[in-house]
Enzyme design. Structure first.
Site, mmCIF file in Angstrom:
data_model
loop_
_atom_site.group_PDB
_atom_site.id
_atom_site.type_symbol
_atom_site.label_atom_id
_atom_site.label_comp_id
_atom_site.label_asym_id
_atom_site.label_seq_id
_atom_site.Cartn_x
_atom_site.Cartn_y
_atom_site.Cartn_z
ATOM 1 N N ASP A 79 114.936 38.909 84.455
ATOM 2 C CA ASP A 79 116.169 38.147 84.665
ATOM 3 C C ASP A 79 116.184 36.999 83.660
ATOM 4 O O ASP A 79 116.033 35.823 84.017
ATOM 5 C CB ASP A 79 116.232 37.629 86.097
ATOM 6 N N MET A 98 114.198 37.478 96.681
ATOM 7 C CA MET A 98 115.145 37.815 97.739
ATOM 8 C C MET A 98 114.605 38.965 98.586
ATOM 9 O O MET A 98 115.360 39.669 99.258
ATOM 10 C CB MET A 98 116.510 38.165 97.147
ATOM 11 N N VAL A 116 107.904 43.871 84.260
ATOM 12 C CA VAL A 116 107.060 44.993 84.679
ATOM 13 C C VAL A 116 107.925 46.245 84.699
ATOM 14 O O VAL A 116 109.051 46.235 85.218
ATOM 15 C CB VAL A 116 106.449 44.740 86.069
ATOM 16 N N SER A 145 113.070 47.047 89.678
ATOM 17 C CA SER A 145 114.143 46.331 90.347
ATOM 18 C C SER A 145 114.307 46.883 91.750
ATOM 19 O O SER A 145 114.091 48.083 91.984
ATOM 20 C CB SER A 145 115.466 46.496 89.577
ATOM 21 N N HIS A 193 107.300 41.995 91.675
ATOM 22 C CA HIS A 193 107.045 40.778 92.445
ATOM 23 C C HIS A 193 105.535 40.555 92.619
ATOM 24 O O HIS A 193 105.048 39.424 92.525
ATOM 25 C CB HIS A 193 107.694 40.858 93.822
ATOM 26 N N GLY A 235 110.360 36.124 86.775
ATOM 27 C CA GLY A 235 110.241 37.260 85.882
ATOM 28 C C GLY A 235 111.183 37.158 84.694
ATOM 29 O O GLY A 235 112.327 36.709 84.811
#
Length: 344
Positions: free
Chosen positions: A163, A39, A189, A198, A46, A160
């Site tokens: 989640d 997102m 990570v 996050s 990421h 990941g």
């Protein structure tokens, strides 16, 4: 503090694709197509996903990163508006990590004519934990993942493990609905202090971040408790340690050795799940008394296949210890995989 991915000054940005037609024309080379769905507000977590996708797809493959803030996943309009949007920086991060393209469609492109009338249901697995605190969230997530899988047509899709419930639901959807894609989970990570990366970490001030570190500390405490218990049980299986020997050592004044022998003698694998929960809960209870306090939503030890609670008598198998809490106005989640490997 918020950790972003490092971007070499000479690295070009990934190609920006805005429409399904542009995406369809961006054909892969000889190798597979790998997709990383996000997102936006890309950070080092990421980037790790993208690098893993790049390494897996190989030089002849293609890596596409999707950037789409999905309105179906937000319960309140204020949360949707608050979500950070940093497309220019995302293009640079994606390119530096090895992405060939970023597919960043508009809401109208993904949902022409408004919100979809037909959606994917997460079912019972999506109603617990995160689903209980965010009703409808997983239905919205699976709906957009299904659409993006159809639009991008990947051979591999990377998500990941931070989640964990989302990852489990995507795997279940792909299996149940026969999507022709391999789902790859990538380990969480963390920042140097242990906090899971996050996009929401940027909302924490110094004091809130200090309290938030209890999430990872609780998970690590539980992991260490399990490891210590299983080490004791392994010794009990191979050592002639008895309560009688412990008593003899006590009589000789060897209190420390006696205590160790007693612990080995009483080591039982069935204590594992209860001990794991207790170790994590102790850390979280302390954090609830901090200023600002940590407000716990849940602490759950679950089976990764269906997210049902692990019973206290479980002695073998994989598990996920998951936690969610608010610190100030920011809600954070974290989890850690565990394996109960001791046998009777």
């Amino acid at each position: 503090m918020h950790t972003t991915a490092r971007i070499p000054a000479s690295t070009p940005s990934a190609a920006l694709l805005r429409t399904a037609a542009e995406l369809a024309a961006f054909a892969p080379l000889k190798g597979p197509r790998a997709v990383v769905m996000t997102m936006g507000a890309l950070h080092e977590g990421h980037a790790t996903l993208i690098r893993t996708a790049r390494a897996t797809a190989g030089p002849d493959g293609q890596v596409v990163v999707t950037v789409f803030v999905n309105p179906l996943q937000f319960g309140e309009a204020a949360d949707l508006e608050r979500y950070p949007r940093t497309l220019e920086a995302d293009l640079a991060v994606a390119g530096a990590a090895g992405a060939d393209a970023v597919f960043a469609p508009s809401v109208d492109e993904v949902y022409p004519g408004g919100e979809p009338q037909v959606r994917v249901s997460a079912g019972p697995m999506g109603e617990c934990l995160e689903g209980a605190f965010r009703p409808g969230h997983f239905d919205g997530m699976l709906t957009v993942v299904a659409k993006l899988l159809h639009l991008t047509r990947p051979d591999l899709a990377f998500y990941g493990q931070k989640d964990a419930q989302q990852l489990a639901l995507i795997r279940r959807m792909v299996r149940d609905l026969n999507f022709p894609v391999e789902i790859v989970g990538v380990p969480t990570v963390r920042e140097p202090d242990g906090l899971a990366l996050s996009s929401r970490n940027r909302f924490l001030d110094v004091e809130e971040r200090r309290t938030a570190l209890a999430l990872s500390r609780a998970l690590f405490a539980a992991r260490d408790r399990l490891a210590a218990q299983q080490a004791l049980h392994a010794r009990a299986q191979t050592t002639a340690a008895t309560t009688g020997r412990a008593a003899a050592l006590t009589a000789l004044g060897e209190a420390r050795a006696a205590a160790d022998t007693q612990a080995v003698a009483l080591a039982r694998p069935v204590d594992g799940p209860a001990a794991v929960r207790a170790a994590a809960r102790l850390v979280l209870d302390d954090a609830a008394a901090e200023q600002p306090p940590l407000v716990l939503d849940y602490l759950a030890l679950v089976d990764p296949s269906d997210f049902t609670e692990i019973p206290d008598d479980r002695t073998t198998g994989d598990a996920i210890l998951a936690v969610a809490a608010k610190v100030g106005a920011t809600r954070l989640i974290d989890n850690i995989p565990l394996t109960f490997g001791a046998t009777r």
